[in-house]
Motif scaffolding. Sequence first.
Motif, short mmCIF file in Angstrom:
data_model
loop_
_atom_site.label_atom_id
_atom_site.label_comp_id
_atom_site.label_asym_id
_atom_site.label_seq_id
_atom_site.Cartn_x
_atom_site.Cartn_y
_atom_site.Cartn_z
N LEU A 196 68.70 60.58 1.78
CA LEU A 196 68.81 59.30 1.09
C LEU A 196 69.26 59.60 -0.33
N VAL A 197 70.27 58.89 -0.78
CA VAL A 197 70.81 59.11 -2.12
C VAL A 197 70.76 57.81 -2.89
N GLU A 198 69.99 57.83 -4.00
CA GLU A 198 69.89 56.65 -4.85
C GLU A 198 70.95 56.68 -5.93
N SER A 199 71.30 55.50 -6.40
CA SER A 199 72.22 55.38 -7.52
C SER A 199 71.94 54.06 -8.23
N GLY A 200 72.49 53.94 -9.44
CA GLY A 200 72.38 52.68 -10.17
C GLY A 200 71.39 52.68 -11.32
N LEU A 215 69.37 45.52 -13.56
CA LEU A 215 69.99 46.67 -12.92
C LEU A 215 69.92 46.47 -11.42
N ARG A 216 70.86 47.07 -10.72
CA ARG A 216 70.84 47.06 -9.26
C ARG A 216 70.87 48.49 -8.76
N LEU A 217 69.84 48.86 -8.06
CA LEU A 217 69.76 50.19 -7.47
C LEU A 217 70.24 50.15 -6.02
N SER A 218 70.85 51.24 -5.61
CA SER A 218 71.29 51.39 -4.23
C SER A 218 70.73 52.68 -3.66
N CYS A 219 70.52 52.67 -2.37
CA CYS A 219 70.04 53.87 -1.67
C CYS A 219 70.75 53.93 -0.33
N ALA A 220 71.56 54.95 -0.15
CA ALA A 220 72.34 55.10 1.07
C ALA A 220 71.80 56.25 1.91
N PHE A 256 62.08 41.20 -8.99
CA PHE A 256 62.82 42.18 -8.19
C PHE A 256 63.11 41.59 -6.81
N THR A 257 64.26 41.97 -6.26
CA THR A 257 64.62 41.56 -4.91
C THR A 257 65.14 42.75 -4.14
N ILE A 258 64.51 43.01 -2.99
CA ILE A 258 64.96 44.08 -2.12
C ILE A 258 65.81 43.48 -1.01
N SER A 259 66.86 44.19 -0.64
CA SER A 259 67.72 43.75 0.45
C SER A 259 68.30 44.98 1.12
N ARG A 260 68.92 44.78 2.27
CA ARG A 260 69.51 45.92 2.96
C ARG A 260 70.76 45.48 3.71
N ASP A 261 71.63 46.45 3.90
CA ASP A 261 72.83 46.27 4.70
C ASP A 261 72.72 47.28 5.83
N ASN A 262 72.33 46.82 7.00
CA ASN A 262 72.10 47.74 8.12
C ASN A 262 73.39 48.44 8.57
N ALA A 263 74.50 47.77 8.43
CA ALA A 263 75.78 48.37 8.83
C ALA A 263 76.13 49.57 7.95
N LYS A 264 75.65 49.53 6.71
CA LYS A 264 75.94 50.61 5.76
C LYS A 264 74.76 51.55 5.57
N VAL A 320 69.94 50.32 1.31
CA VAL A 320 68.97 49.36 0.78
C VAL A 320 69.22 49.20 -0.71
N TYR A 321 68.99 48.01 -1.20
CA TYR A 321 69.25 47.69 -2.60
C TYR A 321 67.98 47.18 -3.27
N LEU A 322 67.94 47.32 -4.58
CA LEU A 322 66.87 46.73 -5.36
C LEU A 322 67.51 46.07 -6.59
#
Length: 122
Positions: A4-8, A18-23, A67-75, A78-80
Amino acid sequence: QVQLVESGGGLVQAGGSLRLSCAASGSIFSINAMGWYRQAPGKQRELVATITSGGSTNYADSMKGRFTISRDNAKNTVYLQMNSLKPEDTAVYYCKGNLVVTSPVYRYLEVWGQGTLVTVSS
Protein backbone atom coordinates in the motif's frame (compact mmCIF):
# COMPACT_ATOMS: atom_id res chain seq x y z
CA GLN A 1 4.60 -8.64 -3.25
CA VAL A 2 1.63 -6.65 -1.98
CA GLN A 3 1.99 -3.08 -0.88
CA LEU A 4 0.00 0.00 0.00
CA VAL A 5 1.45 3.35 -1.00
CA GLU A 6 0.12 6.57 0.49
CA SER A 7 0.45 9.99 -1.07
CA GLY A 8 -0.91 13.50 -0.65
CA GLY A 9 0.57 14.53 2.66
CA GLY A 10 2.24 17.85 3.20
CA LEU A 11 2.16 21.17 4.97
CA VAL A 12 -1.09 23.10 5.18
CA GLN A 13 -2.36 26.02 7.22
CA ALA A 14 -5.07 25.59 9.82
CA GLY A 15 -8.47 25.61 8.17
CA GLY A 16 -7.09 24.19 4.96
CA SER A 17 -7.69 20.89 3.20
CA LEU A 18 -5.71 17.91 1.99
CA ARG A 19 -6.63 14.74 0.16
CA LEU A 20 -4.70 11.59 0.90
CA SER A 21 -4.60 8.60 -1.41
CA CYS A 22 -3.60 5.02 -0.77
CA ALA A 23 -3.13 2.63 -3.66
CA ALA A 24 -2.83 -1.11 -3.25
CA SER A 25 -0.82 -3.16 -5.71
CA GLY A 26 0.49 -6.68 -6.13
CA SER A 27 -1.04 -10.12 -6.11
CA ILE A 28 -4.44 -9.06 -4.83
CA PHE A 29 -7.59 -11.10 -5.22
CA SER A 30 -9.86 -8.78 -3.29
CA ILE A 31 -9.80 -6.00 -0.75
CA ASN A 32 -12.17 -6.01 2.18
CA ALA A 33 -12.08 -3.16 4.67
CA MET A 34 -9.61 -0.34 4.28
CA GLY A 35 -8.82 2.34 6.76
CA TRP A 36 -6.80 5.36 7.72
CA TYR A 37 -4.98 5.68 11.00
CA ARG A 38 -2.68 8.35 12.34
CA GLN A 39 0.12 8.70 14.83
CA ALA A 40 1.09 12.04 16.28
CA PRO A 41 4.51 12.58 17.88
CA GLY A 42 4.63 10.94 21.29
CA LYS A 43 1.19 9.39 20.92
CA GLN A 44 -0.23 6.01 20.05
CA ARG A 45 -1.59 5.24 16.62
CA GLU A 46 -5.30 5.94 16.45
CA LEU A 47 -8.17 5.20 14.12
CA VAL A 48 -9.24 7.93 11.72
CA ALA A 49 -11.79 6.20 9.51
CA THR A 50 -12.61 2.88 7.89
CA ILE A 51 -14.61 1.82 4.87
CA THR A 52 -15.88 -1.62 3.89
CA SER A 53 -15.86 -3.06 0.41
CA GLY A 54 -19.53 -2.13 0.19
CA GLY A 55 -18.89 1.48 1.14
CA SER A 56 -20.00 1.53 4.77
CA THR A 57 -17.93 4.02 6.73
CA ASN A 58 -16.90 4.58 10.31
CA TYR A 59 -15.16 7.62 11.78
CA ALA A 60 -13.46 8.56 14.98
CA ASP A 61 -15.59 11.14 16.77
CA SER A 62 -13.06 13.95 16.40
CA MET A 63 -13.00 13.50 12.61
CA LYS A 64 -16.73 13.32 11.96
CA GLY A 65 -17.92 16.15 9.77
CA ARG A 66 -14.40 17.17 8.74
CA PHE A 67 -12.94 14.03 7.15
CA THR A 68 -14.44 11.85 4.44
CA ILE A 69 -13.19 8.41 3.50
CA SER A 70 -13.98 6.94 0.10
CA ARG A 71 -12.67 4.23 -2.17
CA ASP A 72 -12.41 3.32 -5.81
CA ASN A 73 -12.56 -0.46 -6.00
CA ALA A 74 -11.58 -0.51 -9.67
CA LYS A 75 -8.34 1.26 -8.78
CA ASN A 76 -7.75 -0.52 -5.44
CA THR A 77 -7.47 2.92 -3.92
CA VAL A 78 -8.82 4.54 -0.78
CA TYR A 79 -8.95 8.28 -0.19
CA LEU A 80 -9.18 10.56 2.80
CA GLN A 81 -10.50 14.06 2.22
CA MET A 82 -9.54 16.23 5.17
CA ASN A 83 -11.17 19.64 5.59
CA SER A 84 -11.02 22.28 8.30
CA LEU A 85 -7.66 20.96 9.40
CA LYS A 86 -6.39 21.83 12.86
CA PRO A 87 -2.85 21.83 14.25
CA GLU A 88 -3.80 18.81 16.36
CA ASP A 89 -4.37 16.87 13.13
CA THR A 90 -0.61 16.92 12.59
CA ALA A 91 0.53 13.31 12.38
CA VAL A 92 1.81 10.56 10.14
CA TYR A 93 -1.22 9.07 8.41
CA TYR A 94 -1.19 5.38 7.64
CA CYS A 95 -3.36 3.33 5.34
CA LYS A 96 -4.35 -0.23 6.22
CA GLY A 97 -5.99 -2.83 4.06
CA ASN A 98 -7.50 -6.21 4.82
CA LEU A 99 -6.76 -8.12 1.66
CA VAL A 100 -7.11 -11.52 0.10
CA VAL A 101 -3.87 -12.15 -1.75
CA THR A 102 -3.00 -14.88 -4.22
CA SER A 103 0.70 -15.40 -3.71
CA PRO A 104 2.16 -17.69 -2.68
CA VAL A 105 -1.29 -19.06 -1.81
CA TYR A 106 -4.72 -17.56 -1.32
CA ARG A 107 -4.84 -16.09 2.15
CA TYR A 108 -6.02 -13.16 4.21
CA LEU A 109 -3.41 -10.51 4.79
CA GLU A 110 -3.39 -7.24 6.72
CA VAL A 111 -1.12 -4.71 5.06
CA TRP A 112 0.02 -1.29 6.22
CA GLY A 113 1.41 1.51 4.12
CA GLN A 114 4.58 3.39 5.00
CA GLY A 115 2.74 6.52 6.08
CA THR A 116 2.52 10.07 4.85
CA LEU A 117 3.19 13.11 7.00
CA VAL A 118 0.55 15.78 7.42
CA THR A 119 1.62 18.99 9.13
CA VAL A 120 -0.94 21.66 9.99
CA SER A 121 0.46 25.03 10.94
CA SER A 122 -1.39 27.49 13.15
